[in-house]
Enzyme design. Structure first.
Site, PDB file in Angstrom:
ATOM      1  N   PHE A 138       0.861  -1.188   0.000  1.00 44.48           N
ATOM      2  CA  PHE A 138       0.000   0.000   0.000  1.00 44.48           C
ATOM      3  C   PHE A 138       0.891   1.231   0.000  1.00 44.48           C
ATOM      4  O   PHE A 138       1.625   1.471   0.956  1.00 44.48           O
ATOM      5  CB  PHE A 138      -0.956   0.044   1.197  1.00 44.48           C
ATOM      6  N   ASP A 223       9.240   2.930   2.286  1.00 51.97           N
ATOM      7  CA  ASP A 223       8.030   3.713   2.552  1.00 51.97           C
ATOM      8  C   ASP A 223       7.703   3.563   4.034  1.00 51.97           C
ATOM      9  O   ASP A 223       7.157   2.551   4.469  1.00 51.97           O
ATOM     10  CB  ASP A 223       6.872   3.235   1.671  1.00 51.97           C
ATOM     11  N   LYS A 252       1.990  10.933   7.331  1.00 49.63           N
ATOM     12  CA  LYS A 252       1.114  10.671   8.476  1.00 49.63           C
ATOM     13  C   LYS A 252       1.544  11.410   9.741  1.00 49.63           C
ATOM     14  O   LYS A 252       1.295  12.610   9.835  1.00 49.63           O
ATOM     15  CB  LYS A 252       0.975   9.169   8.677  1.00 49.63           C
TER      16      LYS A 252
HETATM   17  C1  LIG Z   1      -1.122   5.894   4.231  1.00 50.19           C
HETATM   18  C2  LIG Z   1       0.029   5.431   3.438  1.00 50.19           C
HETATM   19  C3  LIG Z   1       0.373   6.047   2.219  1.00 50.19           C
HETATM   20  C4  LIG Z   1      -0.459   7.146   1.601  1.00 50.19           C
HETATM   21  O1  LIG Z   1      -0.588   8.267   2.411  1.00 50.19           O
HETATM   22  P1  LIG Z   1      -1.758   9.327   2.130  1.00 50.19           P
HETATM   23  O2  LIG Z   1      -1.431  10.473   3.037  1.00 50.19           O
HETATM   24  O3  LIG Z   1      -3.041   8.653   2.487  1.00 50.19           O
HETATM   25  O4  LIG Z   1      -1.691   9.683   0.693  1.00 50.19           O
HETATM   26  C5  LIG Z   1       1.505   5.604   1.560  1.00 50.19           C
HETATM   27  N1  LIG Z   1       2.241   4.599   2.057  1.00 50.19           N
HETATM   28  C6  LIG Z   1       1.951   3.980   3.214  1.00 50.19           C
HETATM   29  C7  LIG Z   1       2.837   2.888   3.722  1.00 50.19           C
HETATM   30  C8  LIG Z   1       0.812   4.363   3.927  1.00 50.19           C
HETATM   31  O5  LIG Z   1       0.487   3.722   5.049  1.00 50.19           O
END
Ligand SMILES: *Cc1c(COP(=O)(O)O)cnc(C)c1O
Length: 397
Positions: A138, A223, A252
């Site tokens: 994700f 990520d 986040k």
């Molecule tokens: C939430 C998330 C994203 C995307 O972040 P948004 O602020 O919702 O665009 C990307 N990578 C990971 C691992 C995430 O948990």
């Protein structure tokens, strides 16, 4: 309460399926709905609220900055951007910072930078670069990012997709080795797959990924948007593996639950490929976001939240472990972060999260019968136990 839900239903697109709870206030680990009912927040906006709701130091930083300046054109300098980038680089041990807003934008930015670096520094023929990613990943919701999602609901009818991605099984070193070629610009991985159900890779996976990238002259991009910033007990989840990535995406919790703030941090020779006019964002690196981000970095530099995650996480995992065979089939995770699978034949994830909301604990299923638990890192042990007691009551059979 029903009137708010009806308005959402009528006027807001249906791209989420929220629990029937309408929140109006938050304080630390607690939120209150419009009828005055209180709930423990065991989801923390998927780790965006690592410091809880309205942490006083973060609210103060935001309020102070609101009284000064909130936005400049990026055509001008301001006095929060440089300090924020310097402090973020120092804390993460990196050399350069590209500030953006959402997590998806940070990932998009990292992909663009990796491709440009591959053509200009590595010498891959133009248009041929490949980026290796993992199944069940994700990384966000943009057209390019869903191009390499393996979740059918994230992809269906959103094509045509962006080419140039190779998907391999997460945690499988041999699959990674087979996928990396001289055309590989980068390998993009989550140190722990959050959305997939808090999947921790096998020991040594990242050390081997690092070695394979070095051998092939490819970048390793971690990520850390959900796993980073103290969630797993270390500043970055990759720190558990004693591995350094070339680029990290952060988001986040970086915005303290107050503003959207994301960043790509990493090597100067890689981020340095961007020249004026080649990438940007109107709100990226704005004064308000940078001021809140700086206050977040102060909280993280004390190590207090990392320690809390480690200690409370050990307690959480010990207690959840007792439920295996008594309602839970499996518990995964690291620090104060867990994915729990309800025993097949028991409640669905949705039913369990609805039952938990009725007992005053908010969390959400990720897929099927898997719940993700990510309480704020400032939660007290007593509140944590209250939440775990409710989970035990709901799943125990
Ligand atoms: C939430 C998330 C994203 C995307 O972040 P948004 O602020 O919702 O665009 C990307 N990578 C990971 C691992 C995430 O948990």
């Amino acid at each position: 309460m029903t009137s708010f839900i009806a308005l959402d239903e009528q006027w807001s697109t249906h791209n989420y399926h929220p629990l029937p709870v309408v929140l109006t206030e938050g304080d630390g680990a607690w939120v209150t709905d419009v009828e005055g009912r209180r709930y423990l927040d065991f989801l923390s906006a998927y780790s965006a609220l690592n410091f809880g709701h309205r942490h006083p130091a973060l609210v103060e930083a935001a309020t102070t900055q609101l009284g000064r300046i909130t936005l400049t054109s990026r055509a001008f300098h301001h006095d929060q951007l440089g300090p924020f980038c310097a402090e973020l680089a120092a804390l993460t041990g990196t050399e350069m910072v590209l500030p953006m807003n959402s997590g998806a934008e940070a990932v998009e930015s990292a992909l663009k930078v990796a491709r440009k670096w591959a053509y200009e520094a590595k010498g891959i023929p133009d248009g041929q670069a490949e980026i290796v990613v993992a199944g069940s990943n994700f990384h966000g919701r943009t057209t390019t990012i869903v191009s390499f999602s393996t979740d059918e609901s994230a992809r269906a009818h959103f094509g045509p997709f962006t080419p140039g991605f190779v998907v391999v099984k997460y945690g499988d070193v041999a699959a990674l080795r087979d996928a990396i070629t001289e055309r590989t610009a980068a390998v993009l991985l989550e140190p722990v797959q959050g959305e997939a159900g808090v999947i921790v890779p096998p020991d040594g996976y990242f050390a081997e990924a690092r070695r394979l990238c070095d051998e092939a002259g490819a970048l390793l991009i971690a990520d850390e948007i959900q796993s980073g910033l103290a969630r797993t007990g270390t500043l970055l989840a990759l720190d558990h593996e004693h591995v350094r990535a070339d680029l990290y995406t952060l988001g986040k919790a970086l915005g303290g639950g107050i503003v959207p703030l994301s960043a790509v941090v990493g090597r100067r020779d890689v981020l340095g490929v961007l020249r004026p006019g080649e990438h940007g964002s109107t709100f990226g690196g704005n004064p308000l976001a940078c001021a809140v981000g700086r206050a977040v970095l102060v909280l993280l530099s004390s190590g207090e939240y990392q320690q809390r995650s480690t200690a409370l996480g050990a307690h959480l995992h010990a207690r959840l472990g007792e439920l295996i065979g008594h309602g839970l089939a499996e518990v995964r995770g690291r620090g104060l972060w867990a994915g729990i699978d309800i025993t097949p034949g028991g409640l669905s994830g949705r039913q369990a999260s609805e039952a938990l909301a009725e007992k005053g604990v908010l969390c959400k299923e990720t897929h099927g019968n898997t719940l993700r638990l990510a309480p704020p890192l400032m939660i007290s042990e007593e509140d944590l136990d209250t939440g775990i007691d409710a989970i035990a009551k709901v799943v125990r059979r």
